[in-house]
Design a protein around this motif. Sequence first.
Motif, PDB file in Angstrom:
ATOM      1  N   UNK A   1      -8.285  40.851  20.187  1.00 32.77           N
ATOM      2  CA  UNK A   1      -8.361  38.727  20.224  1.00 32.77           C
ATOM      3  C   UNK A   1      -8.992  38.846  21.019  1.00 32.77           C
ATOM      4  N   UNK A   2      -8.847  39.390  22.301  1.00 32.03           N
ATOM      5  CA  UNK A   2     -10.404  40.071  23.292  1.00 32.03           C
ATOM      6  C   UNK A   2     -10.550  38.332  23.817  1.00 32.03           C
ATOM      7  N   UNK A   3     -11.530  38.459  23.585  1.00 33.26           N
ATOM      8  CA  UNK A   3     -12.043  37.017  23.755  1.00 33.26           C
ATOM      9  C   UNK A   3     -11.903  35.338  23.289  1.00 33.26           C
ATOM     10  N   UNK A   4     -11.242  36.021  21.890  1.00 30.25           N
ATOM     11  CA  UNK A   4     -11.124  34.440  21.188  1.00 30.25           C
ATOM     12  C   UNK A   4      -9.046  33.882  21.910  1.00 30.25           C
ATOM     13  N   UNK A   5      -8.732  34.904  22.562  1.00 29.81           N
ATOM     14  CA  UNK A   5      -7.376  34.166  23.648  1.00 29.81           C
ATOM     15  C   UNK A   5      -7.260  33.194  24.094  1.00 29.81           C
ATOM     16  N   UNK A   6      -6.272  31.711  23.552  1.00 27.93           N
ATOM     17  CA  UNK A   6      -6.203  31.268  24.657  1.00 27.93           C
ATOM     18  C   UNK A   6      -5.231  30.806  25.687  1.00 27.93           C
ATOM     19  N   UNK A   7      -5.436  32.322  26.796  1.00 31.41           N
ATOM     20  CA  UNK A   7      -4.882  32.482  27.661  1.00 31.41           C
ATOM     21  C   UNK A   7      -3.138  30.672  27.789  1.00 31.41           C
ATOM     22  N   UNK A   8      -3.508  29.981  28.100  1.00 26.08           N
ATOM     23  CA  UNK A   8      -2.903  29.135  28.857  1.00 26.08           C
ATOM     24  C   UNK A   8      -2.187  29.065  27.320  1.00 26.08           C
ATOM     25  N   UNK A   9      -1.930  29.534  26.180  1.00 26.80           N
ATOM     26  CA  UNK A   9      -1.269  29.203  24.824  1.00 26.80           C
ATOM     27  C   UNK A   9       0.077  30.221  24.751  1.00 26.80           C
ATOM     28  N   UNK A  10      -0.435  30.950  26.111  1.00 27.82           N
ATOM     29  CA  UNK A  10       0.566  32.630  26.183  1.00 27.82           C
ATOM     30  C   UNK A  10       2.094  32.577  26.041  1.00 27.82           C
ATOM     31  N   UNK A  11       3.209  32.521  25.743  1.00 29.10           N
ATOM     32  CA  UNK A  11       4.326  32.810  26.997  1.00 29.10           C
ATOM     33  C   UNK A  11       5.014  33.974  26.995  1.00 29.10           C
ATOM     34  N   UNK A  12       5.140  34.974  27.969  1.00 31.77           N
ATOM     35  CA  UNK A  12       6.248  36.223  27.970  1.00 31.77           C
ATOM     36  C   UNK A  12       6.744  35.780  27.902  1.00 31.77           C
ATOM     37  N   UNK A  13       7.871  36.623  27.295  1.00 33.38           N
ATOM     38  CA  UNK A  13       8.959  36.920  27.089  1.00 33.38           C
ATOM     39  C   UNK A  13       9.915  37.197  27.052  1.00 33.38           C
ATOM     40  N   UNK A  14      10.727  38.240  28.538  1.00 31.94           N
ATOM     41  CA  UNK A  14      11.554  39.635  28.401  1.00 31.94           C
ATOM     42  C   UNK A  14      12.698  39.269  27.582  1.00 31.94           C
ATOM     43  N   UNK A  15      12.592  40.607  27.049  1.00 36.83           N
ATOM     44  CA  UNK A  15      13.871  40.058  25.778  1.00 36.83           C
ATOM     45  C   UNK A  15      14.623  41.565  26.270  1.00 36.83           C
ATOM     46  N   UNK A  16      16.369  40.861  26.118  1.00 36.70           N
ATOM     47  CA  UNK A  16      17.475  41.829  26.218  1.00 36.70           C
ATOM     48  C   UNK A  16      18.055  41.531  24.944  1.00 36.70           C
ATOM     49  N   UNK A  17      17.829  42.913  24.006  1.00 37.95           N
ATOM     50  CA  UNK A  17      18.682  42.637  22.993  1.00 37.95           C
ATOM     51  C   UNK A  17      19.586  43.284  22.658  1.00 37.95           C
ATOM     52  N   UNK A  18      20.590  42.991  22.166  1.00 33.04           N
ATOM     53  CA  UNK A  18      22.152  43.561  22.508  1.00 33.04           C
ATOM     54  C   UNK A  18      22.898  43.582  21.224  1.00 33.04           C
TER      55      UNK A  18
END
Length: 229
Positions: A104-121
């Motif tokens: 997606x390169x330059x198409x990415x609207x970075x300000x709308x991305x929210x990373x989540x650290x998943x702990x899968x249990x």
Amino acid sequence: MDAVKPWRHVFKLDPERELDDEALEAVCMSSTDAIMVGGSSGVTYENTVDLMSRVRRYELPCVLEVSDLEAVVPGFDLYMIPMVLNTADSAWTTGRHRQAIERYSYLIPWETLVPEGYIVLNPDSTVAKLTGAETGLSPAAAEACAHVGSKLMKLPIIYVEYSGTFGDLELVEKVRRASGGARVFYGGGIHDAQTAAQAATVSDTIVVGNIIYENLTKALETVKAAHNQ
Ligand SMILES: CC(C)=CCC/C(C)=C/CC/C(C)=C/CC/C(C)=C/CC/C(C)=C/CC/C(C)=C/CC/C(C)=C/COP(=O)(O)OP(=O)(O)O
Ligand SMILES: O=P(O)(O)OC[C@@H](O)CO
Ligand SMILES: [Mg+2]
């Protein structure tokens, strides 16, 4: 990420599953804080567009939790990006992410991305099998995962994922204490007001999924229970 801070309750809708218009209206008008669109399998571009356009008739935030490179659809308010913290398979921590970013390169609207650290249990969940998650973590190991996500990687969200079963809330509480400034999301097995209230006391945000499709009345009761905690 300020947008997610006020959220106490989120409904997670699975594009692979059927929900009629009346049920969708009840979910979207329930006073939940946001609709998260996502699932760990069977998510396609077509079923994601379809669900997004139906949810868009309502005023609440509508966010996509990206699980498949082929189903990244423009038009959502935010893009939640899971990074699994308790797997040795780096494809699910940064691998797929790197491929997506190349694509997606330059198409990415970075300000709308929210990373989540998943702990899968939950070892029986599709997501645990898919990602090869080490689900048998001791409380100390879960706390260490939370430290990695919040203090080393500086992720804004730690997501304790028990999809399909109600989790160990003492462990969730420990994860929350170890997560510093990160928001702790809890999801898995919330099926009525009581389980919602219990989960909401040990986390910042509860995520309610399967019960929407099994017992809508009970699902709707979880909203008030979370907001009253
Ligand atoms: C043009 C435009 C607008 C572009 C948008 C920009 C954008 C968003 C680009 C993508 C950037 C990016 C970094 C994407 C990441 C790509 C990717 C595929 C990452 C992998 C994510 C991941 C770890 C997936 C594994 C599965 C997982 C953790 C899914 C989360 C959802 C979840 C757990 C659902 C639960 O599923 P459910 O079916 O309810 O339950 P079961 O598992 O029990 O069955
Ligand atoms: O479907 P349930 O078990 O409610 O889990 C919610 C959510 O955490 C799934 O990612
Ligand atoms: Mg589900």
